[in-house]
Design an enzyme around this catalytic site. Structure first.
Site, PDB file in Angstrom:
ATOM      1  N   HIS A  12       0.851  -1.200   0.000  1.00 26.37           N
ATOM      2  CA  HIS A  12       0.000   0.000   0.000  1.00 26.37           C
ATOM      3  C   HIS A  12       0.885   1.248   0.000  1.00 26.37           C
ATOM      4  O   HIS A  12       1.959   1.250   0.608  1.00 26.37           O
ATOM      5  CB  HIS A  12      -0.910  -0.014   1.240  1.00 26.37           C
ATOM      6  CG  HIS A  12      -1.962   1.044   1.177  1.00 26.37           C
ATOM      7  ND1 HIS A  12      -1.699   2.361   1.493  1.00 26.37           N
ATOM      8  CD2 HIS A  12      -3.262   1.005   0.795  1.00 26.37           C
ATOM      9  CE1 HIS A  12      -2.799   3.079   1.315  1.00 26.37           C
ATOM     10  NE2 HIS A  12      -3.763   2.271   0.890  1.00 26.37           N
ATOM     11  N   GLU A  69      -4.172   2.155  -7.178  1.00 28.11           N
ATOM     12  CA  GLU A  69      -4.487   3.216  -6.229  1.00 28.11           C
ATOM     13  C   GLU A  69      -3.640   4.451  -6.539  1.00 28.11           C
ATOM     14  O   GLU A  69      -2.514   4.572  -6.025  1.00 28.11           O
ATOM     15  CB  GLU A  69      -4.204   2.746  -4.794  1.00 28.11           C
ATOM     16  CG  GLU A  69      -5.084   1.595  -4.368  1.00 28.11           C
ATOM     17  CD  GLU A  69      -5.415   1.657  -2.880  1.00 28.11           C
ATOM     18  OE1 GLU A  69      -6.595   1.501  -2.540  1.00 28.11           O
ATOM     19  OE2 GLU A  69      -4.502   1.888  -2.074  1.00 28.11           O
TER      20      GLU A  69
HETATM   21  P1  PGA Z   1      -9.656   5.916   0.431  1.00 27.50           P
HETATM   22  O1  PGA Z   1      -8.449   4.892   0.664  1.00 27.50           O
HETATM   23  O2  PGA Z   1     -10.820   5.150  -0.073  1.00 27.50           O
HETATM   24  O3  PGA Z   1      -9.878   6.525   1.792  1.00 27.50           O
HETATM   25  O4  PGA Z   1      -9.158   6.939  -0.568  1.00 27.50           O
HETATM   26  C1  PGA Z   1      -8.201   3.829  -0.199  1.00 27.50           C
HETATM   27  C2  PGA Z   1      -6.933   3.146   0.189  1.00 27.50           C
HETATM   28  O5  PGA Z   1      -5.967   3.820   0.596  1.00 27.50           O
HETATM   29  O6  PGA Z   1      -6.843   1.905   0.109  1.00 27.50           O
END
Ligand code: PGA
Length: 251
Positions: free
Chosen positions: A93, A163
């Site tokens: 992540h 992401e």
């Molecule tokens: P968010 O986070 O939906 O709060 O933008 C997603 C993530 O970091 O996995």
């Protein structure tokens, strides 16, 4: 392929909040078409396993060490996660990369270890705002995927989460998600890179989740795109009602 919607609770919720969440969420998400996973903090995983019993909701962790055991103070091993009933583990992540210095090399070891220990890794990839503005998005995605997935033969248990770092809310509900067109473009690119690594059929069957400010107001349109196979949801997954709305919009 069924959509997978995974909640990333990050460093939020203790037992009390988790238990009222599950009580409400189980009612609201009845009859959904999606597969559901929740990735809570380590400390409540065992209790969560009891709370989700019989609901079909799967559990995931947010990180792990690559060794099965050893002198690694403060770390959690894949064996421990497996024992507690985790199906998934989020790896790489951007918050792990940015705040804890995780590099592709380490993430690669974690992916191999997760697979060897019967866990399904959700590998996060994504570009920063600066990388996007300097047209480096594709290079970044390709490098992260190749570095983290090298020497792996079978894509069967692997999930990718795209992401874009600039779209992650970090608790701020006003951050904008990627547009469905921008997200789709990156997902398509990721699928092409996966094709190069695993072949056409495996790439077609690998889920690519979108993560970054997914919420009830944009989930349906994001999830309607051909290469978006689900979501990794942070902020909007902390509230049972909004997470259930996202789940119910996944067809
Ligand atoms: P968010 O986070 O939906 O709060 O933008 C997603 C993530 O970091 O996995």
């Amino acid at each position: 392929m069924k959509k997978l919607i995974a909640a990333n609770w990050k460093m939020n919720k203790t037992m009390e909040g988790a238990s009222s969440f599950i009580g409400e969420f189980r009612k609201l998400a009845k009859g959904s078409d999606a597969e559901i996973a929740i990735c809570p903090p380590f400390t409540i995983l065992a209790e969560m396993k009891k709370l989700v019993a019989g609901s079909g909701i799967m559990l995931g962790a947010q990180n792990m060490h690559f060794e099965a055991s050893g002198a690694y103070t403060g770390e959690i091993s894949p064996l421990m996660l497996k024992e507690i009933g985790c199906e998934y583990v989020i790896l790489g992540h951007s918050e792990r990369r940015e705040f804890f210095g995780e590099k592709d090399e380490q993430i690669h070891k974690k992916i191999i270890s997760a697979l060897n220990n019967g866990l399904k890794p959700i590998l996060c990839v994504g570009e920063t705002l600066e990388q996007r503005q300097t047209q480096k998005t594709e290079d970044v995605l390709e490098n992260q995927l190749i570095n983290c997935l090298k020497d792996i033969k079978d894509a069967k248990n692997i999930t990718i989460a795209y992401e874009p770092v600039w779209a992650i809310s970090r608790g701020n509900a006003n951050v904008k998600s990627a547009t469905k067109a921008d997200a789709e473009e990156s997902h398509l690119f990721i699928r092409k890179v996966l094709e190069g690594i695993f072949g056409e059929e495996a790439a077609r069957n690998t889920r690519i989740l979108y993560g970054g400010s997914m919420k009830p107001g944009n989930a349906k349109e994001l999830l309607s795109m051909p290469n978006i196979d689900g979501g990794l949801v942070g902020n909007a997954s902390l509230d049972a009602k909004s997470f259930a709305e996202i789940i119910m919009s996944a067809k």
